[in-house]
Design a protein around this motif. Structure first.
Motif, PDB file in Angstrom:
ATOM      1  N   HIS A   1       0.826  -1.214   0.000  1.00  0.00           N
ATOM      2  CA  HIS A   1       0.000   0.000   0.000  1.00  0.00           C
ATOM      3  C   HIS A   1       0.858   1.261   0.000  1.00  0.00           C
ATOM      4  N   LEU A   2       1.970   1.228   0.734  1.00  0.00           N
ATOM      5  CA  LEU A   2       2.852   2.403   0.761  1.00  0.00           C
ATOM      6  C   LEU A   2       3.484   2.636  -0.618  1.00  0.00           C
ATOM      7  N   ALA A   3       3.791   1.544  -1.319  1.00  0.00           N
ATOM      8  CA  ALA A   3       4.388   1.682  -2.660  1.00  0.00           C
ATOM      9  C   ALA A   3       3.378   2.353  -3.595  1.00  0.00           C
ATOM     10  N   ARG A   4       2.123   1.891  -3.521  1.00  0.00           N
ATOM     11  CA  ARG A   4       1.073   2.454  -4.387  1.00  0.00           C
ATOM     12  C   ARG A   4       0.823   3.923  -4.039  1.00  0.00           C
ATOM     13  N   LEU A   5       0.764   4.186  -2.751  1.00  0.00           N
ATOM     14  CA  LEU A   5       0.496   5.542  -2.279  1.00  0.00           C
ATOM     15  C   LEU A   5       1.605   6.509  -2.723  1.00  0.00           C
ATOM     16  N   THR A   6       2.837   6.056  -2.598  1.00  0.00           N
ATOM     17  CA  THR A   6       3.973   6.907  -2.963  1.00  0.00           C
ATOM     18  C   THR A   6       3.963   7.176  -4.464  1.00  0.00           C
ATOM     19  N   ALA A   7       3.609   6.140  -5.252  1.00  0.00           N
ATOM     20  CA  ALA A   7       3.587   6.319  -6.706  1.00  0.00           C
ATOM     21  C   ALA A   7       2.519   7.342  -7.105  1.00  0.00           C
ATOM     22  N   VAL A   8       1.374   7.291  -6.459  1.00  0.00           N
ATOM     23  CA  VAL A   8       0.259   8.163  -6.851  1.00  0.00           C
ATOM     24  C   VAL A   8       0.361   9.563  -6.232  1.00  0.00           C
ATOM     25  N   HIS A   9       0.734   9.632  -4.945  1.00  0.00           N
ATOM     26  CA  HIS A   9       0.680  10.913  -4.216  1.00  0.00           C
ATOM     27  C   HIS A   9       2.044  11.471  -3.832  1.00  0.00           C
ATOM     28  N   GLY A  10       3.110  10.750  -4.201  1.00  0.00           N
ATOM     29  CA  GLY A  10       4.457  11.124  -3.745  1.00  0.00           C
ATOM     30  C   GLY A  10       4.887  12.527  -4.151  1.00  0.00           C
ATOM     31  N   GLU A  11       4.342  12.992  -5.269  1.00  0.00           N
ATOM     32  CA  GLU A  11       4.761  14.320  -5.723  1.00  0.00           C
ATOM     33  C   GLU A  11       4.181  15.423  -4.838  1.00  0.00           C
ATOM     34  N   ARG A  12       2.875  15.279  -4.535  1.00  0.00           N
ATOM     35  CA  ARG A  12       2.231  16.302  -3.686  1.00  0.00           C
ATOM     36  C   ARG A  12       2.557  16.098  -2.208  1.00  0.00           C
ATOM     37  N   HIS A  13       2.895  14.858  -1.849  1.00  0.00           N
ATOM     38  CA  HIS A  13       3.199  14.552  -0.441  1.00  0.00           C
ATOM     39  C   HIS A  13       4.553  13.840  -0.360  1.00  0.00           C
ATOM     40  N   PRO A  14       5.625  14.613  -0.527  1.00  0.00           N
ATOM     41  CA  PRO A  14       6.954  13.978  -0.585  1.00  0.00           C
ATOM     42  C   PRO A  14       7.339  13.237   0.697  1.00  0.00           C
ATOM     43  N   GLU A  15       6.662  13.546   1.821  1.00  0.00           N
ATOM     44  CA  GLU A  15       7.000  12.840   3.066  1.00  0.00           C
ATOM     45  C   GLU A  15       6.681  11.344   2.957  1.00  0.00           C
ATOM     46  N   LEU A  16       5.818  10.985   1.972  1.00  0.00           N
ATOM     47  CA  LEU A  16       5.482   9.562   1.801  1.00  0.00           C
ATOM     48  C   LEU A  16       6.722   8.736   1.476  1.00  0.00           C
ATOM     49  N   HIS A  17       7.656   9.325   0.728  1.00  0.00           N
ATOM     50  CA  HIS A  17       8.889   8.598   0.399  1.00  0.00           C
ATOM     51  C   HIS A  17       9.658   8.258   1.683  1.00  0.00           C
ATOM     52  N   THR A  18       9.726   9.238   2.575  1.00  0.00           N
ATOM     53  CA  THR A  18      10.464   9.027   3.832  1.00  0.00           C
ATOM     54  C   THR A  18       9.740   8.020   4.720  1.00  0.00           C
ATOM     55  N   ILE A  19       8.413   8.115   4.754  1.00  0.00           N
ATOM     56  CA  ILE A  19       7.626   7.165   5.559  1.00  0.00           C
ATOM     57  C   ILE A  19       7.886   5.748   5.054  1.00  0.00           C
ATOM     58  N   ARG A  20       7.896   5.626   3.734  1.00  0.00           N
ATOM     59  CA  ARG A  20       8.109   4.303   3.135  1.00  0.00           C
ATOM     60  C   ARG A  20       9.491   3.754   3.510  1.00  0.00           C
ATOM     61  N   GLN A  21      10.495   4.635   3.468  1.00  0.00           N
ATOM     62  CA  GLN A  21      11.850   4.191   3.827  1.00  0.00           C
ATOM     63  C   GLN A  21      11.916   3.759   5.300  1.00  0.00           C
ATOM     64  N   HIS A  22      11.285   4.520   6.166  1.00  0.00           N
ATOM     65  CA  HIS A  22      11.327   4.156   7.591  1.00  0.00           C
ATOM     66  C   HIS A  22      10.569   2.856   7.841  1.00  0.00           C
ATOM     67  N   PHE A  23       9.454   2.665   7.147  1.00  0.00           N
ATOM     68  CA  PHE A  23       8.709   1.419   7.354  1.00  0.00           C
ATOM     69  C   PHE A  23       9.534   0.228   6.850  1.00  0.00           C
ATOM     70  N   ALA A  24      10.219   0.422   5.730  1.00  0.00           N
ATOM     71  CA  ALA A  24      11.062  -0.657   5.191  1.00  0.00           C
ATOM     72  C   ALA A  24      12.166  -1.008   6.198  1.00  0.00           C
ATOM     73  N   GLN A  25      12.697   0.014   6.843  1.00  0.00           N
ATOM     74  CA  GLN A  25      13.738  -0.199   7.854  1.00  0.00           C
ATOM     75  C   GLN A  25      13.182  -1.000   9.042  1.00  0.00           C
ATOM     76  N   ILE A  26      11.977  -0.629   9.483  1.00  0.00           N
ATOM     77  CA  ILE A  26      11.336  -1.347  10.602  1.00  0.00           C
ATOM     78  C   ILE A  26      11.116  -2.809  10.209  1.00  0.00           C
ATOM     79  N   ALA A  27      10.581  -3.012   8.994  1.00  0.00           N
ATOM     80  CA  ALA A  27      10.266  -4.363   8.534  1.00  0.00           C
ATOM     81  C   ALA A  27      11.533  -5.215   8.477  1.00  0.00           C
ATOM     82  N   ASP A  28      12.594  -4.601   7.995  1.00  0.00           N
ATOM     83  CA  ASP A  28      13.857  -5.305   7.851  1.00  0.00           C
ATOM     84  C   ASP A  28      14.413  -5.715   9.219  1.00  0.00           C
ATOM     85  N   GLU A  29      14.420  -4.759  10.138  1.00  0.00           N
ATOM     86  CA  GLU A  29      14.951  -5.037  11.480  1.00  0.00           C
ATOM     87  C   GLU A  29      14.104  -6.102  12.189  1.00  0.00           C
ATOM     88  N   LEU A  30      12.782  -6.000  12.025  1.00  0.00           N
ATOM     89  CA  LEU A  30      11.912  -6.926  12.750  1.00  0.00           C
ATOM     90  C   LEU A  30      12.048  -8.360  12.249  1.00  0.00           C
TER      91      LEU A  30
END
Ligand SMILES: [Fe+2]
Ligand SMILES: [Fe+2]
Length: 249
Positions: free
Chosen positions: A100-129
């Motif tokens: 869902h974050l990938a889809r959201l970033t693709a569609v809204h990432g331009e108007r909401h650039p923070e989505l890219h950072t959110i996605r990176q942090h979630f990926a980091q959490i997922a990886d560590e967990l």
């Protein structure tokens, strides 16, 4: 008048009565990674009046759910419940939220650039967990179950590769802190999971999923830091005849 809760740690307050979790959350008090702080210390940090929190805690009402985990649960049972409820939940939700974050970033990432950072942090959490869950399931939890069995049978503590159980526990707590910090960033970036006015249905679903993930992880960390790990230390210390080393519970 002596306060009932002031010197109690946040972790022990929630371990004694899980209904307290929602009160502490309401006041922004962290009972999972910050569970070893006393109520007074935590209130001072957040600039909250402890009397307000105590008044809310004193008015707790509603039924205590029969399957709400608390300090009365045995350590071996807790390890099984944590894996069944919380580890399974993470494994099920990580791919869903990642998609869902990938889809959201693709569609809204331009108007909401923070989505890219959110996605990176979630990926980091997922990886560590991913590694974290494996270490608990393959090393620490089986050892805690072996400690519980030894205590039950009156046999010596089982052999291990890490000296005292405090060592893997410290490592797990450090990893909890790291995941907690990452989620704190996600919470701030999403303004506490608030969907922007121009957010679509996927936005709403994804933020709801992130919010539920955040809540589940905090409960999960609370069960381990504030209930399971102190029990494991007590079991070990009873078996080797040494005093429990530390912990302000
Ligand atoms: Fe866990
Ligand atoms: Fe953990």
């Amino acid at each position: 008048m002596t306060s009932r809760f002031a010197a109690a740690t946040l972790g022990s307050i929630v371990a004694d009565d899980f209904r307290a979790a929602s009160v502490l959350e309401r006041f922004g008090l962290d009972f999972c990674c910050g569970g070893k702080r006393t109520l007074d210390e935590a209130c001072a940090l957040r600039q909250v009046d402890p009397a307000d929190v105590e008044a809310a805690l004193g008015q707790l009402s509603g039924p205590v759910s029969a399957d709400a985990p608390d300090a009365s649960w045995a350590a071996d049972e807790l390890t099984r419940v944590i894996v069944r409820r919380h580890h399974a939940y993470i494994r099920a939700q990580v791919p869903v939220i990642t998609g869902h974050l990938a889809r959201l970033t693709a569609v809204h990432g331009e108007r909401h650039p923070e989505l890219h950072t959110i996605r990176q942090h979630f990926a980091q959490i997922a990886d560590e967990l991913q590694m974290h869950l494996m270490k608990e399931e393959e090393i620490l939890f089986p050892y805690i179950r072996a400690l519980a069995a030894a205590a039950e049978q009156g046999t010596p503590p089982p052999p291990n590769m890490f000296g005292t159980v405090m060592n893997p526990i410290r490592m797990m707590e450090a990893e909890h802190q790291s995941a907690g910090n990452e989620l704190e960033i996600v919470r701030a970036l999403t303004h506490n999971f608030t969907v922007p006015a121009d957010g679509c249905a996927t936005y709403r679903v994804c933020f709801e999923e992130l919010s539920a993930f955040d809540r589940d992880l905090r409960l999960h960390i609370h069960l381990e830091n504030n209930i399971l790990f102190p029990k494991a230390l007590e079991l070990e210390s009873a078996l080797v005849g040494a005093p429990v080393a530390r912990r302000g519970r």
